[in-house]
Design a protein around this motif. Structure first.
Motif, PDB file in Angstrom:
ATOM      1  N   ASP A 181       0.816  -1.414   0.069  1.00  0.00           N
ATOM      2  CA  ASP A 181       0.222  -0.265   0.052  1.00  0.00           C
ATOM      3  C   ASP A 181       0.636   1.263   0.113  1.00  0.00           C
ATOM      4  O   ASP A 181       0.325   2.332   0.104  1.00  0.00           O
ATOM      5  N   ASN A 182       2.020   1.005  -0.201  1.00  0.00           N
ATOM      6  CA  ASN A 182       3.162   2.210  -0.180  1.00  0.00           C
ATOM      7  C   ASN A 182       3.573   2.937   1.003  1.00  0.00           C
ATOM      8  O   ASN A 182       4.127   3.892   0.786  1.00  0.00           O
ATOM      9  N   SER A 183       3.351   2.039   2.000  1.00  0.00           N
ATOM     10  CA  SER A 183       3.732   2.924   3.336  1.00  0.00           C
ATOM     11  C   SER A 183       5.115   2.243   3.510  1.00  0.00           C
ATOM     12  O   SER A 183       5.330   1.145   3.389  1.00  0.00           O
ATOM     13  N   ILE A 212       6.337   5.302   8.691  1.00  0.00           N
ATOM     14  CA  ILE A 212       7.305   6.528   8.582  1.00  0.00           C
ATOM     15  C   ILE A 212       6.824   7.634   7.821  1.00  0.00           C
ATOM     16  O   ILE A 212       6.467   7.292   6.660  1.00  0.00           O
ATOM     17  N   ASP A 213       6.364   8.872   8.001  1.00  0.00           N
ATOM     18  CA  ASP A 213       5.578   9.744   7.362  1.00  0.00           C
ATOM     19  C   ASP A 213       6.656  10.653   6.611  1.00  0.00           C
ATOM     20  O   ASP A 213       8.001  10.767   6.676  1.00  0.00           O
ATOM     21  N   GLY A 214       6.213  11.493   5.686  1.00  0.00           N
ATOM     22  CA  GLY A 214       7.066  12.267   4.894  1.00  0.00           C
ATOM     23  C   GLY A 214       7.263  12.117   3.633  1.00  0.00           C
ATOM     24  O   GLY A 214       8.216  12.786   2.980  1.00  0.00           O
ATOM     25  N   PHE A 215       6.775  11.016   3.051  1.00  0.00           N
ATOM     26  CA  PHE A 215       6.912  10.825   1.501  1.00  0.00           C
ATOM     27  C   PHE A 215       5.933  11.379   0.634  1.00  0.00           C
ATOM     28  O   PHE A 215       6.095  11.619  -0.539  1.00  0.00           O
ATOM     29  N   GLY A 216       5.009  12.110   1.045  1.00  0.00           N
ATOM     30  CA  GLY A 216       3.834  12.891   0.184  1.00  0.00           C
ATOM     31  C   GLY A 216       3.176  11.727  -0.579  1.00  0.00           C
ATOM     32  O   GLY A 216       3.002  10.701   0.116  1.00  0.00           O
ATOM     33  N   ASP A 217       2.462  12.100  -1.601  1.00  0.00           N
ATOM     34  CA  ASP A 217       1.790  10.905  -2.374  1.00  0.00           C
ATOM     35  C   ASP A 217       2.546  10.242  -3.490  1.00  0.00           C
ATOM     36  O   ASP A 217       1.951   9.424  -4.348  1.00  0.00           O
ATOM     37  N   VAL A 218       4.127  10.383  -3.541  1.00  0.00           N
ATOM     38  CA  VAL A 218       4.764   9.592  -4.349  1.00  0.00           C
ATOM     39  C   VAL A 218       4.689   7.980  -4.115  1.00  0.00           C
ATOM     40  O   VAL A 218       4.795   7.668  -2.981  1.00  0.00           O
ATOM     41  N   LYS A 219       4.950   7.356  -5.112  1.00  0.00           N
ATOM     42  CA  LYS A 219       5.173   5.696  -5.022  1.00  0.00           C
ATOM     43  C   LYS A 219       6.568   5.673  -4.737  1.00  0.00           C
ATOM     44  O   LYS A 219       7.431   5.905  -5.493  1.00  0.00           O
ATOM     45  N   ILE A 220       6.658   4.948  -3.523  1.00  0.00           N
ATOM     46  CA  ILE A 220       8.207   4.433  -3.307  1.00  0.00           C
ATOM     47  C   ILE A 220       8.345   3.201  -3.850  1.00  0.00           C
ATOM     48  O   ILE A 220       7.522   2.201  -3.786  1.00  0.00           O
ATOM     49  N   ASN A 226      21.653   0.816   5.965  1.00  0.00           N
ATOM     50  CA  ASN A 226      22.898   0.243   6.472  1.00  0.00           C
ATOM     51  C   ASN A 226      23.402   1.054   7.371  1.00  0.00           C
ATOM     52  O   ASN A 226      23.107   2.260   7.552  1.00  0.00           O
ATOM     53  N   GLY A 227      24.215   0.639   8.553  1.00  0.00           N
ATOM     54  CA  GLY A 227      24.662   1.282   9.605  1.00  0.00           C
ATOM     55  C   GLY A 227      23.468   1.856  10.036  1.00  0.00           C
ATOM     56  O   GLY A 227      22.614   1.222  10.290  1.00  0.00           O
ATOM     57  N   ASP A 228      23.272   3.128  10.607  1.00  0.00           N
ATOM     58  CA  ASP A 228      22.284   3.877  11.087  1.00  0.00           C
ATOM     59  C   ASP A 228      21.706   4.606  10.039  1.00  0.00           C
ATOM     60  O   ASP A 228      20.856   5.484  10.443  1.00  0.00           O
ATOM     61  N   HIS A 229      21.761   4.474   8.821  1.00  0.00           N
ATOM     62  CA  HIS A 229      21.469   5.289   7.560  1.00  0.00           C
ATOM     63  C   HIS A 229      20.006   4.510   7.131  1.00  0.00           C
ATOM     64  O   HIS A 229      19.950   3.300   7.067  1.00  0.00           O
ATOM     65  N   SER A 230      19.269   5.355   6.458  1.00  0.00           N
ATOM     66  CA  SER A 230      17.952   4.752   5.791  1.00  0.00           C
ATOM     67  C   SER A 230      17.958   5.598   4.671  1.00  0.00           C
ATOM     68  O   SER A 230      18.215   6.839   4.656  1.00  0.00           O
ATOM     69  N   ALA A 231      17.357   5.021   3.658  1.00  0.00           N
ATOM     70  CA  ALA A 231      16.914   5.796   2.158  1.00  0.00           C
ATOM     71  C   ALA A 231      15.937   5.098   1.615  1.00  0.00           C
ATOM     72  O   ALA A 231      15.615   3.860   1.934  1.00  0.00           O
ATOM     73  N   ALA A 232      15.317   5.805   0.669  1.00  0.00           N
ATOM     74  CA  ALA A 232      14.408   5.360  -0.247  1.00  0.00           C
ATOM     75  C   ALA A 232      14.193   5.949  -1.512  1.00  0.00           C
ATOM     76  O   ALA A 232      14.628   7.219  -1.465  1.00  0.00           O
ATOM     77  N   LEU A 233      14.004   5.123  -2.498  1.00  0.00           N
ATOM     78  CA  LEU A 233      13.632   5.891  -3.992  1.00  0.00           C
ATOM     79  C   LEU A 233      12.227   5.790  -4.465  1.00  0.00           C
ATOM     80  O   LEU A 233      11.457   5.049  -4.071  1.00  0.00           O
ATOM     81  N   ASP A 234      11.893   7.210  -4.868  1.00  0.00           N
ATOM     82  CA  ASP A 234      10.209   7.002  -5.464  1.00  0.00           C
ATOM     83  C   ASP A 234      10.354   6.618  -6.925  1.00  0.00           C
ATOM     84  O   ASP A 234      11.383   6.474  -7.498  1.00  0.00           O
ATOM     85  N   GLU A 235       9.181   6.768  -7.364  1.00  0.00           N
ATOM     86  CA  GLU A 235       8.997   6.133  -8.732  1.00  0.00           C
ATOM     87  C   GLU A 235       9.809   6.996  -9.794  1.00  0.00           C
ATOM     88  O   GLU A 235       9.920   6.713 -10.761  1.00  0.00           O
ATOM     89  N   TYR A 236      10.070   8.364  -9.509  1.00  0.00           N
ATOM     90  CA  TYR A 236      10.866   9.334 -10.292  1.00  0.00           C
ATOM     91  C   TYR A 236      12.366   9.289 -10.303  1.00  0.00           C
ATOM     92  O   TYR A 236      12.933  10.028 -10.755  1.00  0.00           O
ATOM     93  N   GLY A 237      12.638   8.405  -9.324  1.00  0.00           N
ATOM     94  CA  GLY A 237      14.143   8.117  -9.114  1.00  0.00           C
ATOM     95  C   GLY A 237      14.377   9.170  -8.140  1.00  0.00           C
ATOM     96  O   GLY A 237      15.806   9.546  -8.097  1.00  0.00           O
ATOM     97  N   HIS A 238      13.779   9.745  -7.477  1.00  0.00           N
ATOM     98  CA  HIS A 238      14.157  10.701  -6.361  1.00  0.00           C
ATOM     99  C   HIS A 238      14.553  10.103  -5.027  1.00  0.00           C
ATOM    100  O   HIS A 238      13.849   9.247  -4.675  1.00  0.00           O
ATOM    101  N   LEU A 239      15.778  10.418  -4.433  1.00  0.00           N
ATOM    102  CA  LEU A 239      16.046  10.211  -3.300  1.00  0.00           C
ATOM    103  C   LEU A 239      15.912  10.508  -2.105  1.00  0.00           C
ATOM    104  O   LEU A 239      15.713  11.896  -1.956  1.00  0.00           O
ATOM    105  N   TYR A 240      15.425   9.816  -1.073  1.00  0.00           N
ATOM    106  CA  TYR A 240      14.888  10.282   0.400  1.00  0.00           C
ATOM    107  C   TYR A 240      16.094   9.645   1.214  1.00  0.00           C
ATOM    108  O   TYR A 240      16.132   8.471   1.191  1.00  0.00           O
TER     109      TYR A 240
END
Lengths: 403, 122
Positions: A181-183, A212-220, A226-240
């Motif tokens: 459901d994209n969350s 975890i909130d804060g991605f807006g309406d985009v599809k992840i 890794n380590g204490d880092h987290s990241a996500a990519l949306d359908e447009y290739g934008h990095l969070y």
């Protein structure tokens, strides 16, 4: 060139092993004292060693996940093999033994596993029906089971029984899950913001998954940890990114959109650096071994202004000048896959060549010594007729011919 | 405050291996050595607060993951003596441990945490 790689490929058939079995198609190198090289031993190796995956897996490995000192291989049939350090039950075999060769995870034999990930001492397995199983160290709540116990057999996380898990990514002490459901959910250590916002200042971890909130309406489309880092990519290739600071000096407890001008296809996180692949070009952010770069060197500077997420208030990132360093390809070869250990990096080119660079003290660069390297170096492996996958654990590296 | 992004400068791919002793390559390596903090130019790998370290009853030490796969370790005795360095037995890296010395002046071993359950409840 590489065709006559010094791997003893020609000598092996005489040793009584079947010819098929002797042909090499999976390798590992680097730190090996917990059996994480899966070569039957407990020693470091500075050159590629045959990884002892069963021959029936040849051409059917779809993914290998490397953790602190253990690894997980997933086949296209949904089977799972684990090996390496088992001290916290992270191998899922029902005991705490270290295993120096890939071992079939029997507990999951009636499930079709579609995604796996390995943290420092924990493991996760998502199935085609959207279930999530976890095992290993749970002391920071990173198993998501509502307690802080460790488990030596895969344990279904109740929170997800009524939800559909698509992907998972495990960090040192935390876990991220992407739902159909994209969350995006996070659980485990919250000390650096890696599992999102805390409800109170004293909350150091949470052992039940939370959105975890804060991605807006985009599809992840993908998540990374890794380590204490987290990241996500949306359908447009934008990095969070969120968690421990990779850019600037401030940790972030909510997803922060960075380098919006790039369309990124792959991300690999280390403990202090990250690799980004965008349009076939490779970029790096952060540093190796926590040595801050005193003088940013002007060069192939790409991203300029980072953008904070619309809801960000704590982070002063809007004024951060963000700079990416571009890594040109060798001989016009395209980079097709990237991977990152804690402090080393690896890539595969379109022709199947493997390159490594970064920290090399345990031989994790596979170049025959323990030197560090600042530029990608070619690893001496036989030429692959098909595609080749590259994967890293903390101090080790694995290459597998995928077909 | 505005903060400049730290970046890793990666020179173009070198077709040759590091056996290439060209002046340019040497320069690149030298620069890399300084940035990477090679053995001999010892600087701490990282800085960690004691509360982020785990007490390991078997090792009788506070531990924290080392990027090599092993554990940085510092004993209670070290802490009582004011030692700030946690070392990894497998590699050259070490951590700076941040703690309040008074807290450890006469500290006792922390309570044993429950270990992994040998068999999971299905």
């Amino acid at each position: 060139m590489e065709a006559a790689a010094a791997l003893g490929a020609a000598a092996a058939p005489e040793e009584g092993r079947g010819e098929e079995e002797a042909a090499e198609w999976a390798w590992s190198w680097g730190a090996g004292t917990d059996g994480q090289l899966g070569n039957g031993g407990f020693d470091d190796h500075h050159l590629p060693q045959p990884l002892l995956l069963p021959i029936r897996c040849r051409g059917r490995v779809s993914l290998v996940a490397g953790g602190g000192a253990h690894a997980i291989a997933l086949t296209s049939a949904g089977e799972v093999f684990t090996w390496g350090r088992g001290t916290h039950g992270q191998l899922g075999h029902g005991n705490l033994d270290n295993v120096p060769h890939p071992k079939f995870v029997k507990f999951l034999e009636n499930h079709i596993v579609t995604c796996v990930s390995a943290g420092w001492n924990h493991s996760g397995f998502a199935t085609d029906s959207g279930q999530l199983f976890m095992c290993g160290d749970g002391s920071f709540g990173q198993l998501g089971t509502g307690d802080n116990h460790s488990r030596s057999l895969p344990f279904e996380v109740a929170y997800f029984t009524s939800r559909h898990v698509e992907k998972l990514a495990l960090g040192m002490r935390h876990s991220l899950v992407l739902l159909k459901d994209n969350s995006v959910c996070g659980f485990g250590s919250a000390r650096r913001g890696q599992v999102g916002k805390c409800t109170s200042r004293n909350e150091k971890s949470h052992n039940v998954p939370r959105i975890i909130d804060g991605f807006g309406d985009v599809k992840i489309v993908n998540i990374y940890a890794n380590g204490d880092h987290s990241a996500a990519l949306d359908e447009y290739g934008h990095l969070y990114i969120w968690g421990r600071a990779l850019i600037g000096q401030h940790d972030n407890d909510q997803p922060w959109s960075v380098f919006p001008s790039l369309s990124i296809s792959q991300v690999a996180l280390g403990w202090h650096h990250a690799l980004l692949l965008s349009g076939g070009e490779l970029f790096t952010i952060g540093v190796y071994r926590h040595q801050k770069c005193d003088h940013p060197v002007p060069g192939n500077v790409v991203g300029q202004q980072s953008k904070t997420s619309a809801t960000s208030s704590s982070h002063d990132g809007s004024s951060s000048v963000s700079t990416l360093e571009k890594v040109p390809c060798i001989d016009g070869e395209e980079v097709v896959q990237i991977a990152s250990g804690t402090e080393h990096s690896a890539l595969v080119t379109g022709s199947g060549s493997v390159f490594t660079w970064g920290w090399g003290e345990h031989g994790q660069l596979g170049l025959g010594d323990t030197s560090d390297q600042v530029v990608p170096q070619r690893v001496n492996l036989t030429v692959s007729p098909g595609s080749r996958g590259i994967y890293c654990g903390s101090g080790f590296t694995i290459a597998v011919d995928l077909a | 405050a505005a903060t400049a992004l730290t970046l890793t400068q990666l020179p173009p791919f070198a077709a040759a291996r590091n056996t290439d002793a060209s002046p340019l390559f040497s320069l690149v390596c030298e620069r890399g050595r300084r940035r990477l903090g090679f053995r001999g130019e010892m600087s701490a790998y990282d800085e960690v607060e004691i509360e982020d370290m785990e007490w390991n009853a078997e090792l009788k030490a506070y531990t924290y993951p080392c990027p090599c796969g092993d554990l940085f370790q510092i004993t209670l005795e070290d802490l009582r003596l004011g030692e700030e360095i946690a070392r990894c037995p497998s590699c050259s890296l070490f951590l700076t441990v941040v703690y309040n010395a008074e807290d450890f002046a006469d500290a006792k071993e922390p309570a044993h945490k429950p270990g992994p359950s040998p068999v999971a409840v299905a």
